[in-house]
Design an enzyme around this catalytic site. Structure first.
Site: not given
Length: 375
Positions: A152, A317, A350-351
């Site tokens: 990220s 994501d 996204h995690d």
């Protein structure tokens, strides 16, 4: 074989050489808090830098002696026998400037006033972080990192390392990142910031002197952010439309399990994170754009890079979608860089970059074997 680095403790480095920020502001003196895992070899060629994301910090792996449950945020990735193997590499994790976990930031005391910096702390950029990280490397005598790794916002730092100091890293591992934020992402960040800025307890960023915390704003900002970090499938699998009490209450109290989860995450975050740091971190995300000075030409922006790259994205994501990673790959290939790309099927949104996912970890392990071979 022990799969944990065990008990670790934070260390603090003080830098008396002034740091000039991209904005023009100057910080005369600052501190960086960091942790290390593994052993630096005699030639100092096996160092790996871990760059953290928005709400991350220096505690990347292992546990603290006063809290046996305090596993580092990437403990599943880093340790003996893990993909980033601390039997082979000397790993450094740090809390970035502007942070709220020990490094100099808005909640730190400004020596010139004797009060917290608050709103007067300089606006920080990814370039500024990389510059400060290079000074930390100098302190260790590390002339070149074996790898710089991040997910990220951390992946953006790994990219910037390859541009700011192309000769000081051999490999860049860029995970769940993007060459710059989309307008939608900037919009999400602005809404989150406004939740904080309009909190009556914010006091223009100088809430420390009032003995309050803008917890309502922080709570809302985290709730919004958390929604964007998860995928629709992940939310459906974990919560669906389950009711907390099993029946509708016909009111505005918590009724659905997802509401309970988000409010819990928001409350937890508001107790542990600094509002000014949140504002700075999201602005650093917005500002990151290597192509801005090259008429939005990413090919020209990435021309200075000399490192080898691993770029990883995740199918669900939607905040840092795979096509954003593919844009990085395309620009690097245009410049004839060595690039490996993996698009991982995952339901975690996204995690995903934080999860213990077999295929993802196999990719990381295989690439780190290549890094080891280059020592």
């Amino acid at each position: 074989m022990n799969d944990s680095v065990g008990i670790v403790s934070a260390q603090c480095a003080t830098f008396d050489t002034p740091l000039q920020f991209r904005s023009g502001a100057i910080l005369p003196r600052y501190e960086l808090v960091y942790e290390t895992y593994g052993t630096l070899n005699a030639d100092k060629t096996n160092a790996v830098l871990i760059c953290h994301a928005l709400s991350g910090h220096h505690h990347v792996a292992g546990r603290h002696s006063d809290d046996p449950k305090s596993a580092g945020w990437w403990d599943n990735m880093i340790g003996p026998g893990k993909p980033i193997d601390t039997d082979k590499f000397f790993v450094i994790g740090l809390n970035n400037l502007g942070g709220c976990h020990g490094s100099t930031g808005p909640s730190s005391t400004n020596p010139e006033t004797g009060k917290p910096y608050g709103a007067s702390f300089p606006m920080v950029t990814v370039e500024d972080w990389v510059k400060s990280q290079a000074r930390l490397a100098d302190m260790f005598g590390i002339r070149q990192f074996a790898a710089v790794v991040g997910g990220s916002l951390g992946g953006m730092q790994a990219l910037q390392w390859s541009l700011s100091y192309p000769e000081r890293l051999r490999h860049a591992l860029v995970i769940a990142a993007a060459p710059r934020l989309t307008a939608e992402n900037i919009a999400f960040n602005d809404v989150a910031r406004n939740a904080i800025l309009t909190d009556p307890d914010f006091h223009g960023g100088n809430f420390y002197e009032h003995g309050v915390v803008p917890s309502r704003g922080l709570r809302l900002a985290r709730m919004l952010g958390h929604i964007t970090y998860l995928s629709d499938d992940a939310m459906a699998d974990k919560f669906g439309r389950s009711l907390r009490s099993g029946k509708l209450g016909y009111n505005y109290d918590i009724e659905f399990e997802i509401e309970s989860y988000l409010r819990y995450q928001g409350d937890k975050f508001a107790k542990s994170f600094d509002a000014n740091t949140y504002l700075l971190m999201t602005k650093a995300l917005d500002y990151f754009d290597p192509s801005r000075e090259y008429d939005d030409d990413l090919n020209k922006a990435f021309a200075p890079a000399q490192a080898n790259f691993l770029v990883v994205s995740f199918t669900t994501d939607w905040r840092f979608a795979p096509e954003r990673s593919r844009a990085i790959v395309k620009a690097l290939l245009h410049n004839r860089r060595n690039v490996s790309y993996a698009e991982i099927s995952s339901t975690h949104g996204h995690d995903s970059f934080l999860m213990q996912h077999e295929h993802y970890h196999d990719v990381m392990r295989a690439y780190m074997a290549r890094v080891e071979a280059s020592l």
